[in-house]
Enzyme design. Sequence first.
Site, mmCIF file in Angstrom:
data_model
loop_
_atom_site.group_PDB
_atom_site.id
_atom_site.type_symbol
_atom_site.label_atom_id
_atom_site.label_comp_id
_atom_site.label_asym_id
_atom_site.label_seq_id
_atom_site.Cartn_x
_atom_site.Cartn_y
_atom_site.Cartn_z
ATOM 1 N N HIS A 1 0.837 -1.200 0.000
ATOM 2 C CA HIS A 1 0.000 0.000 0.000
ATOM 3 C C HIS A 1 0.870 1.246 0.000
ATOM 4 C CE1 HIS A 1 -4.039 1.739 0.570
ATOM 5 N NE2 HIS A 1 -3.358 2.749 1.065
ATOM 6 N N ASP B 1 -13.812 3.303 7.158
ATOM 7 C CA ASP B 1 -12.776 4.015 6.393
ATOM 8 C C ASP B 1 -13.338 4.509 5.070
ATOM 9 O OD1 ASP B 1 -10.063 4.904 5.685
ATOM 10 O OD2 ASP B 1 -10.342 3.424 4.116
ATOM 11 N N ARG C 1 -12.986 12.967 4.390
ATOM 12 C CA ARG C 1 -11.721 13.679 4.596
ATOM 13 C C ARG C 1 -11.218 14.306 3.305
ATOM 14 N NH1 ARG C 1 -8.232 9.238 5.928
ATOM 15 N NH2 ARG C 1 -6.538 10.709 6.026
ATOM 16 N N SER D 1 -6.463 4.839 8.619
ATOM 17 C CA SER D 1 -7.168 4.577 7.356
ATOM 18 C C SER D 1 -6.495 3.414 6.613
ATOM 19 C CB SER D 1 -7.142 5.843 6.495
ATOM 20 O OG SER D 1 -7.443 5.557 5.164
ATOM 21 N N LYS E 1 -7.817 -0.951 6.680
ATOM 22 C CA LYS E 1 -8.122 -1.682 5.438
ATOM 23 C C LYS E 1 -7.209 -2.889 5.298
ATOM 24 C CE LYS E 1 -7.537 1.977 2.816
ATOM 25 N NZ LYS E 1 -7.821 3.373 2.620
HETATM 26 N N1 URA Z 1 -4.252 6.363 1.698
HETATM 27 C C1 URA Z 1 -5.241 5.835 2.459
HETATM 28 O O1 URA Z 1 -5.668 4.700 2.253
HETATM 29 N N2 URA Z 1 -5.739 6.585 3.426
HETATM 30 C C2 URA Z 1 -5.292 7.818 3.708
HETATM 31 O O2 URA Z 1 -5.777 8.437 4.628
HETATM 32 C C3 URA Z 1 -4.254 8.376 2.915
HETATM 33 C C4 URA Z 1 -3.746 7.616 1.913
#
Ligand code: URA
Length: 435
Positions: free
Chosen positions: A82, A161, A168, A183, A187
């Site tokens: 990620h 999220d 956000r 966040s 996930k």
């Molecule tokens: N990527 C994400 O999944 N969440 C964030 O808050 C910022 C970048």
Amino acid sequence: MYMGGLIVKKRNGDALTKEEIEFMINGYVKGEIPDYQMAAMMMAIYFMGMNDEETVCLTTAMAHSGDMLDLSAINGIKVDKHSTGGVGDKTSLVLGPMVASLGVPIAKMSGRGLGHTGGTIDKLESIKGFHTSLTTEQFIENVNRVKLAIMGQTADIAPADKKLYALRDVTATVDNMSLIASSIMSKKLAAGADAIVLDVKTGSGAFMKKEKDSRLLAKEMVKIGNSAGRKTVAVISDMDQPLGYAVGNAIEVREAIETLNGRGPADLEELCVTLGTQMLLCAGKAATEAEAEEMLKETIQNGAALKKFAEFVSAQGGDTDCIYHPEKLPQASIVKEVAALETGYIQKIFCEEIGVASLLLGGGRRKKEDEIDLSVGIMLRKKVGNFVNQGDSIATIYGNDPEKIKDAYNRIEDAYFYSQTAVKKKKFIKGIIKE
Ligand code: URA
């Protein structure tokens, strides 16, 4: 307990308890807490921060706000990757096929663009027919068969999220360490991989502008992942200028295909090999970094990664023709060169502005319900350290609307800074954090 009281508490700088965080997250997911109250809470967190304990509680509450995926039906050690978000970041499109072609199963859940940064799913949707709305069964089946599947964040995975991310994005509350860490990690924990490799960006195009803050974010996420029993590693990479040259959606897919053909930009290749090395080590596929690097480079040279990309696209309904004929990807109708204002070396590119320019062209969302234009984007012609003569092109704009092109032009022009003396290249990979 009531939400108004919690907003006051956080606004005054006090720490929220586990029960209060769970009340807030569960209430928001159920629709009992409205967007306007949650937006105020996000802004209070943005200014007052959260301590480590609050961040872990927030991550856990968000991860458990929906289903926790069980990937035990996938053979092998599942590794997820990620990125914290950047400009021109098409890494997953190259890295996923490279690692999967070596037999490591990649079950990846990706997101859409956020603020000035792009999202993997938006980019992939520029391939005709490609979709990420797989059921869990299809997702698992695809990973077992192809070794690579990318799924959109379903309503059932970390729904807290999903709602918060969209909120956000439009309330200027993205770039906070606790909010980003919770966040991403909620996930990742809910998505069920055994190991997680994080690409934490730093610089003017990242949410964390200062290297010190990026390191703290990386450490926080590694701590959350490891304490949840998932082997977690973070690579800190430069985002002080866009990654590669292409910024947009279809245009980034084109650059990713070029990279899979062995003609990619050096920074993108370096990042894919560095992240891929950590993924292979986590999966137990290589014993040393040197061995992993060699294996990964080989996947580009022998065409295995490109072949894997085509297999993956086809398995998710996409038209593989555009992989071999990238000119068939969506194309904008107007092409405009941005002229250098000065003669000299490119000293700095204000990276976030390039992301905003792409967003203004229609390549990103200003409001959460906006549709994006997959064909628009920017191709940088000059990057930091390059020499340019006044009037030469520093970037090419691909757009469909003259007004939007004008806005993007001004942004790009202002984002470039020049120097009369040669500019030293900065280190691209800033560090690797394992604990
Ligand atoms: N990527 C994400 O999944 N969440 C964030 O808050 C910022 C970048």
